[in-house]
Design a protein around this motif. Sequence first.
Motif, PDB file in Angstrom:
ATOM      1  N   GLU A 171      89.313 111.220  67.179  1.00 45.39           N
ATOM      2  CA  GLU A 171      87.873 111.193  67.430  1.00 45.39           C
ATOM      3  C   GLU A 171      87.520 111.471  68.886  1.00 45.39           C
ATOM      4  O   GLU A 171      86.501 112.123  69.167  1.00 45.39           O
ATOM      5  CB  GLU A 171      87.312 109.836  67.008  1.00 45.39           C
ATOM      6  CG  GLU A 171      85.802 109.714  67.145  1.00 45.39           C
ATOM      7  CD  GLU A 171      85.281 108.388  66.626  1.00 45.39           C
ATOM      8  OE1 GLU A 171      84.103 108.078  66.903  1.00 45.39           O
ATOM      9  OE2 GLU A 171      86.043 107.650  65.955  1.00 45.39           O
ATOM     10  N   TYR A 172      88.366 111.006  69.817  1.00 43.74           N
ATOM     11  CA  TYR A 172      88.003 111.097  71.230  1.00 43.74           C
ATOM     12  C   TYR A 172      88.845 112.090  72.028  1.00 43.74           C
ATOM     13  O   TYR A 172      88.764 112.118  73.266  1.00 43.74           O
ATOM     14  CB  TYR A 172      88.078 109.704  71.872  1.00 43.74           C
ATOM     15  CG  TYR A 172      86.874 108.873  71.501  1.00 43.74           C
ATOM     16  CD1 TYR A 172      85.707 108.936  72.259  1.00 43.74           C
ATOM     17  CD2 TYR A 172      86.882 108.078  70.365  1.00 43.74           C
ATOM     18  CE1 TYR A 172      84.583 108.208  71.903  1.00 43.74           C
ATOM     19  CE2 TYR A 172      85.764 107.346  69.991  1.00 43.74           C
ATOM     20  CZ  TYR A 172      84.617 107.427  70.772  1.00 43.74           C
ATOM     21  OH  TYR A 172      83.503 106.716  70.411  1.00 43.74           O
ATOM     22  N   ALA A 173      89.614 112.919  71.355  1.00 40.92           N
ATOM     23  CA  ALA A 173      90.444 113.892  72.070  1.00 40.92           C
ATOM     24  C   ALA A 173      89.594 114.834  72.913  1.00 40.92           C
ATOM     25  O   ALA A 173      89.889 115.097  74.093  1.00 40.92           O
ATOM     26  CB  ALA A 173      91.305 114.681  71.094  1.00 40.92           C
ATOM     27  N   SER A 198      93.361 107.224  64.529  1.00 38.21           N
ATOM     28  CA  SER A 198      92.003 107.656  64.221  1.00 38.21           C
ATOM     29  C   SER A 198      91.200 107.915  65.484  1.00 38.21           C
ATOM     30  O   SER A 198      90.525 108.950  65.617  1.00 38.21           O
ATOM     31  CB  SER A 198      91.308 106.594  63.357  1.00 38.21           C
ATOM     32  OG  SER A 198      89.974 106.959  63.084  1.00 38.21           O
ATOM     33  N   LEU A 199      91.278 106.990  66.439  1.00 37.49           N
ATOM     34  CA  LEU A 199      90.514 107.152  67.676  1.00 37.49           C
ATOM     35  C   LEU A 199      91.076 108.278  68.538  1.00 37.49           C
ATOM     36  O   LEU A 199      90.324 108.928  69.279  1.00 37.49           O
ATOM     37  CB  LEU A 199      90.495 105.836  68.453  1.00 37.49           C
ATOM     38  CG  LEU A 199      89.737 104.695  67.764  1.00 37.49           C
ATOM     39  CD1 LEU A 199      89.839 103.411  68.586  1.00 37.49           C
ATOM     40  CD2 LEU A 199      88.283 105.055  67.533  1.00 37.49           C
ATOM     41  N   ARG A 229      92.529 109.237  75.823  1.00 35.95           N
ATOM     42  CA  ARG A 229      93.794 109.244  75.101  1.00 35.95           C
ATOM     43  C   ARG A 229      94.071 107.871  74.484  1.00 35.95           C
ATOM     44  O   ARG A 229      93.750 106.843  75.067  1.00 35.95           O
ATOM     45  CB  ARG A 229      94.935 109.618  76.045  1.00 35.95           C
ATOM     46  CG  ARG A 229      94.839 111.041  76.576  1.00 35.95           C
ATOM     47  CD  ARG A 229      95.898 111.331  77.608  1.00 35.95           C
ATOM     48  NE  ARG A 229      95.699 110.567  78.843  1.00 35.95           N
ATOM     49  CZ  ARG A 229      96.391 109.496  79.180  1.00 35.95           C
ATOM     50  NH1 ARG A 229      97.358 109.045  78.390  1.00 35.95           N
ATOM     51  NH2 ARG A 229      96.151 108.870  80.315  1.00 35.95           N
ATOM     52  N   PHE A 230      94.706 107.882  73.318  1.00 36.25           N
ATOM     53  CA  PHE A 230      95.084 106.658  72.616  1.00 36.25           C
ATOM     54  C   PHE A 230      96.544 106.750  72.212  1.00 36.25           C
ATOM     55  O   PHE A 230      97.000 107.792  71.730  1.00 36.25           O
ATOM     56  CB  PHE A 230      94.234 106.462  71.354  1.00 36.25           C
ATOM     57  CG  PHE A 230      92.802 106.131  71.631  1.00 36.25           C
ATOM     58  CD1 PHE A 230      92.371 104.812  71.620  1.00 36.25           C
ATOM     59  CD2 PHE A 230      91.892 107.128  71.920  1.00 36.25           C
ATOM     60  CE1 PHE A 230      91.051 104.499  71.884  1.00 36.25           C
ATOM     61  CE2 PHE A 230      90.566 106.837  72.184  1.00 36.25           C
ATOM     62  CZ  PHE A 230      90.139 105.504  72.164  1.00 36.25           C
ATOM     63  N   ALA A 231      97.264 105.658  72.391  1.00 37.85           N
ATOM     64  CA  ALA A 231      98.658 105.586  71.948  1.00 37.85           C
ATOM     65  C   ALA A 231      98.977 104.131  71.647  1.00 37.85           C
ATOM     66  O   ALA A 231      98.235 103.224  72.020  1.00 37.85           O
ATOM     67  CB  ALA A 231      99.597 106.125  73.026  1.00 37.85           C
ATOM     68  N   CYS A 232     100.078 103.921  70.954  1.00 35.89           N
ATOM     69  CA  CYS A 232     100.495 102.533  70.748  1.00 35.89           C
ATOM     70  C   CYS A 232     102.011 102.437  70.798  1.00 35.89           C
ATOM     71  O   CYS A 232     102.732 103.400  70.519  1.00 35.89           O
ATOM     72  CB  CYS A 232      99.943 101.959  69.447  1.00 35.89           C
ATOM     73  SG  CYS A 232     100.643 102.626  67.941  1.00 35.89           S
ATOM     74  N   VAL A 233     102.468 101.262  71.188  1.00 32.46           N
ATOM     75  CA  VAL A 233     103.890 100.948  71.153  1.00 32.46           C
ATOM     76  C   VAL A 233     104.123  99.985  70.003  1.00 32.46           C
ATOM     77  O   VAL A 233     103.286  99.143  69.702  1.00 32.46           O
ATOM     78  CB  VAL A 233     104.390 100.340  72.476  1.00 32.46           C
ATOM     79  CG1 VAL A 233     104.332 101.356  73.597  1.00 32.46           C
ATOM     80  CG2 VAL A 233     103.595  99.096  72.840  1.00 32.46           C
TER      81      VAL A 233
END
Length: 244
Positions: A164-166, A160-161, A171-175
Amino acid sequence: MRYAGRVALVTGAGSGIGLATALRLAGDGALVACLDIRPGITGDRLGGAALDLEVDVTDEAAVRTAVEETVSWAGRLDLVVNAAGVASFAHTTDVEWREWQRVLEVNLTGPFLVTREALPHLVESKGAVVNVASLAGVRGWRYSAAYSASKGGLVALTRSLAVEYAKAGVRFACVCPGSVDTPLRQAIEPVPDADPDLLTHGRALVDPPVADPEEIAAAIAFLGSKEARFATGAVLRMDGGAGA
């Protein structure tokens, strides 16, 4: 030295994946603010490249202060790694409300609070957030109603973030690790009367079937770097083929 001149904030930096990540980022040139409910563990190993802060990530005021202290100390903030977390495994009928609430607060509300406070600084630096979720957050997992819900929520929050913030350049990522050799894993109590068939569900296919924290830290370091510009919104499974 991909992080030379950059500043990272790592929660859960006192042990496990958080500690390995703090050490990796510092080794790559970053100044690292090490947040943990038990302070002093990481900074002793990083010297002047680290700021140790005692923080409960579920405490809104403490999180706000920690972010402010980090920026005051280093002058900027480029990366947030939300690695603080707790585990909880039990038959769903045995999960008490307080335990459900504790797991959701640490694993999901904590990353939200840290990210929310850091966002103005990350917008300024065009920085990144890397969240540590779990394989349990992207596939069905045994005896983990609270834990799976919290990690699945963290995956959804990340995506979601990212959207929203692109345009703001953050940048947002997860492992999503599978089994990792950490104190958190070692402290897990066996579930009474567990179904043996369920206990084999989701085992890694590689040998050895348990990852080192440093392997997860390497992925985090990549996802948080400028090299991962096109990986915003990415959900990277590090599970040894368990979810394949």
